[in-house]
Scaffold this motif. Structure first.
Motif, short mmCIF file in Angstrom:
data_model
loop_
_atom_site.label_atom_id
_atom_site.label_comp_id
_atom_site.label_asym_id
_atom_site.label_seq_id
_atom_site.Cartn_x
_atom_site.Cartn_y
_atom_site.Cartn_z
N ASN A 191 38.68 32.84 46.72
CA ASN A 191 38.41 31.94 45.58
C ASN A 191 38.33 32.71 44.27
OD1 ASN A 191 38.35 29.71 47.26
ND2 ASN A 191 36.13 29.79 47.57
N ARG A 192 37.71 33.89 44.31
CA ARG A 192 37.61 34.70 43.09
C ARG A 192 38.98 35.13 42.61
NH1 ARG A 192 34.71 40.49 42.95
NH2 ARG A 192 36.88 41.21 43.06
N ILE A 193 39.83 35.58 43.53
CA ILE A 193 41.19 36.02 43.17
C ILE A 193 42.00 34.86 42.61
CG2 ILE A 193 43.38 36.89 44.08
CD1 ILE A 193 41.30 39.05 43.86
N ILE A 247 49.95 30.85 29.35
CA ILE A 247 50.58 29.61 28.85
C ILE A 247 50.18 29.34 27.41
CG2 ILE A 247 50.59 27.09 29.11
CD1 ILE A 247 50.36 27.56 32.15
N LEU A 248 48.90 29.53 27.08
CA LEU A 248 48.42 29.31 25.71
C LEU A 248 49.08 30.28 24.74
CD1 LEU A 248 44.62 28.69 26.33
CD2 LEU A 248 46.32 26.99 25.65
N GLN A 249 49.25 31.51 25.17
CA GLN A 249 49.87 32.52 24.32
C GLN A 249 51.33 32.17 24.05
OE1 GLN A 249 48.22 35.19 22.93
NE2 GLN A 249 50.12 35.40 21.74
N GLN A 250 52.01 31.73 25.14
CA GLN A 250 53.41 31.36 24.98
C GLN A 250 53.55 30.14 24.08
OE1 GLN A 250 54.64 30.83 29.04
NE2 GLN A 250 55.07 33.03 29.37
N GLU A 306 44.30 32.00 38.06
CA GLU A 306 44.43 30.75 37.31
C GLU A 306 44.08 30.97 35.84
OE1 GLU A 306 42.62 26.19 37.38
OE2 GLU A 306 42.34 27.53 39.11
N ILE A 307 43.03 31.75 35.57
CA ILE A 307 42.64 32.04 34.18
C ILE A 307 43.74 32.83 33.48
CG2 ILE A 307 41.03 33.37 32.76
CD1 ILE A 307 38.85 32.64 34.80
N LYS A 308 44.33 33.79 34.19
CA LYS A 308 45.42 34.58 33.61
C LYS A 308 46.62 33.70 33.28
CE LYS A 308 44.29 38.95 35.91
NZ LYS A 308 44.73 39.94 36.96
#
Length: 288
Positions: free
Chosen positions: A248-250, A262-265, A255-257
């Motif tokens: 779950n942590r991975i 996506i936001l950066q793009q 997912e955060i990455k």
């Protein structure tokens, strides 16, 4: 004929001497009983163990030594009646001393006039065995009830044991995991990493890191492990593994990455900006 008798007599005397020496120096206990099970003779080891003199013990019956006196009496009656040797283990006591566990061999002599009893004090071994069994039971409870994955495998990757939580996570039964090899739980493209791990832990005796295992349904699970090389009673090496499920942590980190990417793009493509007002110069400008 006279010569033959002399030779036989000498041979018997030699055997008698051997028996007498053994009778006196052995650390095992030896006693001789009459047909009514009363003591006739006891060796020094017997007298030392039970802290009793020969005069005192010869007034007692053999069966009086035992905690389960009636049970031993029945065993003796049956074996002597059928002319059979008797082997049994029983707890004994004498003069309110601490209980002693003895392994007995009882045999009737050829003339059926006396009964020979040979005993070995196994009190210490039995206590040690019970302590070992208790330790093994505690370890097994700890192993099975651990919240993480605990497993044992050999240096070829063959799985020897997996705890309940681990079996549930990987979706295999207790019998199924014993037929598995770690190579079956990882993708073929990662087999070289597993080979390197097995070589490394065989040399370094310890290894830690993250390993991806496939559950029975094919889903990937990430485990942070800390493994130690151990040696069993027969001198064979095995690996004891403890691991925490960090799937779950991975997945959350990935997912955060992905969201950040996506936001950066989006920002780069849309060139998102805003209007700014400079009150001093009274100008309105566009900023990225």
């Amino acid at each position: 004929k006279n010569i033959t008798k002399i030779l036989i007599s000498k041979k018997k005397n030699t055997y008698a001497e051997y028996f007498f020496e053994t009778f006196n120096i052995t650390k095992n206990i030896i006693c001789v009983l009459d047909k009514n099970l009363f003591f006739k003779e006891t060796n020094p080891a017997f007298e030392k163990l039970f802290k009793v003199s020969k005069e005192e013990i010869c007034k007692q019956k053999f069966t009086s030594l035992f905690v389960q006196e009636d049970k031993v009496k029945n065993l003796l009656s049956y074996s002597l009646c059928h002319n059979e040797d008797l082997h049994f283990t029983s707890s004994s006591y004498f003069n309110n001393q601490e209980q002693i566990e003895i392994e007995w061999n009882v045999k009737l002599n050829h003339s059926k006039t006396e009964i020979f009893c040979f005993g070995r004090n196994i009190t210490a071994q039995s206590k040690e065995k019970r302590q070992l069994e208790n330790s093994e039971r505690k370890f097994r409870n700890f192993f099975e009830n651990s919240i993480g994955l605990m497993s044992i495998h050999d240096l070829d990757g063959n799985i020897l044991s997996v705890n309940q939580k681990g079996r549930e996570a990987l979706q295999y039964s207790e019998d199924e995991v014993k037929e598995l090899n770690i190579f079956q739980l990882i993708k073929s493209k990662d087999h070289n990493f597993l080979t390197d791990y097995l070589k490394r832990i065989a040399t370094e005796k310890e290894d830690k890191g993250i390993m991806v295992l496939n559950a029975k349904d094919g889903s990937e699970m990430y485990w942070m492990y800390n493994n130690m090389l151990e040696i069993d009673d027969q001198g064979k090496p095995y690996v004891f593994s403890t691991a925490l499920n960090i799937t779950n942590r991975i997945l959350l980190e990935n997912e955060i990455k992905n969201v950040h990417q996506i936001l950066q793009q989006t920002n780069d493509v849309a060139q998102v900006g805003g209007w700014e007002i400079d009150l001093i110069s009274e100008k309105v400008i566009w900023s990225d």
